[in-house]
Enzyme design. Structure first.
Site, PDB file in Angstrom:
ATOM      1  N   GLU A  30      -2.975 -19.350  -2.475  1.00 28.95           N
ATOM      2  CA  GLU A  30      -1.996 -19.750  -1.458  1.00 28.95           C
ATOM      3  C   GLU A  30      -0.607 -19.252  -1.845  1.00 28.95           C
ATOM      4  O   GLU A  30       0.182 -18.848  -0.992  1.00 28.95           O
ATOM      5  CB  GLU A  30      -1.989 -21.264  -1.272  1.00 28.95           C
ATOM      6  CG  GLU A  30      -3.259 -21.852  -0.674  1.00 28.95           C
ATOM      7  CD  GLU A  30      -3.524 -21.456   0.765  1.00 28.95           C
ATOM      8  OE1 GLU A  30      -2.644 -20.833   1.398  1.00 28.95           O
ATOM      9  OE2 GLU A  30      -4.618 -21.776   1.269  1.00 28.95           O
ATOM     10  N   TYR A  54     -15.335 -18.074   6.510  1.00 28.76           N
ATOM     11  CA  TYR A  54     -14.414 -18.891   5.719  1.00 28.76           C
ATOM     12  C   TYR A  54     -14.081 -20.174   6.464  1.00 28.76           C
ATOM     13  O   TYR A  54     -14.095 -21.271   5.880  1.00 28.76           O
ATOM     14  CB  TYR A  54     -13.142 -18.090   5.410  1.00 28.76           C
ATOM     15  CG  TYR A  54     -12.055 -18.893   4.744  1.00 28.76           C
ATOM     16  CD1 TYR A  54     -12.130 -19.208   3.386  1.00 28.76           C
ATOM     17  CD2 TYR A  54     -10.957 -19.341   5.477  1.00 28.76           C
ATOM     18  CE1 TYR A  54     -11.135 -19.953   2.778  1.00 28.76           C
ATOM     19  CE2 TYR A  54      -9.956 -20.093   4.876  1.00 28.76           C
ATOM     20  CZ  TYR A  54     -10.056 -20.399   3.530  1.00 28.76           C
ATOM     21  OH  TYR A  54      -9.074 -21.150   2.924  1.00 28.76           O
ATOM     22  N   TRP A 112      -3.319 -14.885   5.438  1.00 31.16           N
ATOM     23  CA  TRP A 112      -4.420 -15.335   4.600  1.00 31.16           C
ATOM     24  C   TRP A 112      -5.571 -14.343   4.626  1.00 31.16           C
ATOM     25  O   TRP A 112      -6.284 -14.182   3.636  1.00 31.16           O
ATOM     26  CB  TRP A 112      -4.900 -16.721   5.035  1.00 31.16           C
ATOM     27  CG  TRP A 112      -6.081 -17.162   4.228  1.00 31.16           C
ATOM     28  CD1 TRP A 112      -7.365 -17.297   4.645  1.00 31.16           C
ATOM     29  CD2 TRP A 112      -6.100 -17.471   2.829  1.00 31.16           C
ATOM     30  NE1 TRP A 112      -8.185 -17.683   3.602  1.00 31.16           N
ATOM     31  CE2 TRP A 112      -7.429 -17.797   2.468  1.00 31.16           C
ATOM     32  CE3 TRP A 112      -5.111 -17.505   1.839  1.00 31.16           C
ATOM     33  CZ2 TRP A 112      -7.798 -18.149   1.175  1.00 31.16           C
ATOM     34  CZ3 TRP A 112      -5.482 -17.855   0.546  1.00 31.16           C
ATOM     35  CH2 TRP A 112      -6.803 -18.176   0.223  1.00 31.16           C
TER      36      TRP A 112
END
Length: 224
Positions: free
Chosen positions: A62, A40, A70
């Site tokens: 988000e 990522y 995350w």
């Protein structure tokens, strides 16, 4: 900023914030040496995005991250895509209370009623934004910070202060005025980082220069 909590046994350099991978390359610390997180970091985080569907997905995820890491969201992303019609906001805008209840039973996502309802609400607001600006991309990119308002150098110490900025605060305020939810200034800045509106890869990170070149070549969308 992406999740700063330790994600693996790999350790960052305490001065530079860089972490050397098995391939010998140095990267921002926060992926922690985890393969999916490093992927990522290398291929998504900070690369400029102008596709509306992806922008909608990013800002919704988000919002789901709020209070979580995350990495948790990243590992459930396919589940989120399945639950929310691949974040095609035209479809999500049509979701009903039955869809909310379906999502609340879905172990593949974060089962938080207000965040689920927020995603549906924000899809409806996204349609309004697209009607006004021609695209979500044109709206979001209009908040890109001017170069003179950016730090001269993104070193480790500076990166750790970038929880929110004047631009993310302004964007957050405008989104809220337009009826969006779960779009606080910190959430919005994380969105700006992830979609490439800013390049917050550290000095010395193997991705920083490539992303800066991509940003230089990127044609900013404008209101149509």
């Amino acid at each position: 900023m992406a999740d700063e909590k330790p994600a693996a046994k790999a350790e960052r350099d305490p001065d530079t914030g860089l972490l050397r991978g098995n391939d010998g390359k140095e990267r921002c610390w926060w992926h922690g040496g985890l393969e999916d997180y490093q992927q990522y970091h290398d291929t998504e985080w900070g690369w400029p995005v102008d596709e509306d569907r992806r922008l909608f997905e990013k800002i919704c995820l988000e919002g789901f991250q709020s209070g979580l890491s995350w990495l948790t969201i990243l590992r459930k992303r396919e589940g989120f895509r399945a639950a929310f019609a691949n974040f095609e906001f035209e479809q999500v805008a049509k979701f009903t209370e039955a869809d909310v209840e379906r999502c609340l039973q879905d172990a593949g996502i974060v089962r938080h009623r207000k965040k689920i309802e927020s995603t549906i609400n924000n899809a409806r607001r996204a349609l309004e934004l697209r009607d006004e600006f021609g695209s979500l991309a044109a709206y979001f990119w209009s908040y890109e910070p001017k170069p003179e308002n950016r730090p001269e150098k993104i070193d480790f110490a500076t990166a750790r202060t970038l929880g929110k900025t004047a631009e993310s605060t302004a964007l957050s305020k405008d989104l809220k005025k337009r009826g969006w939810s779960f779009v606080g200034p910190t959430t919005v800045y994380a969105f700006m980082q992830s979609m490439g509106m800013v390049n917050d890869h550290l000095e010395g990170c193997c991705c920083r220069d490539d992303i800066e070149a991509a940003r230089d070549a990127f044609k900013r969308p404008v209101k149509g």
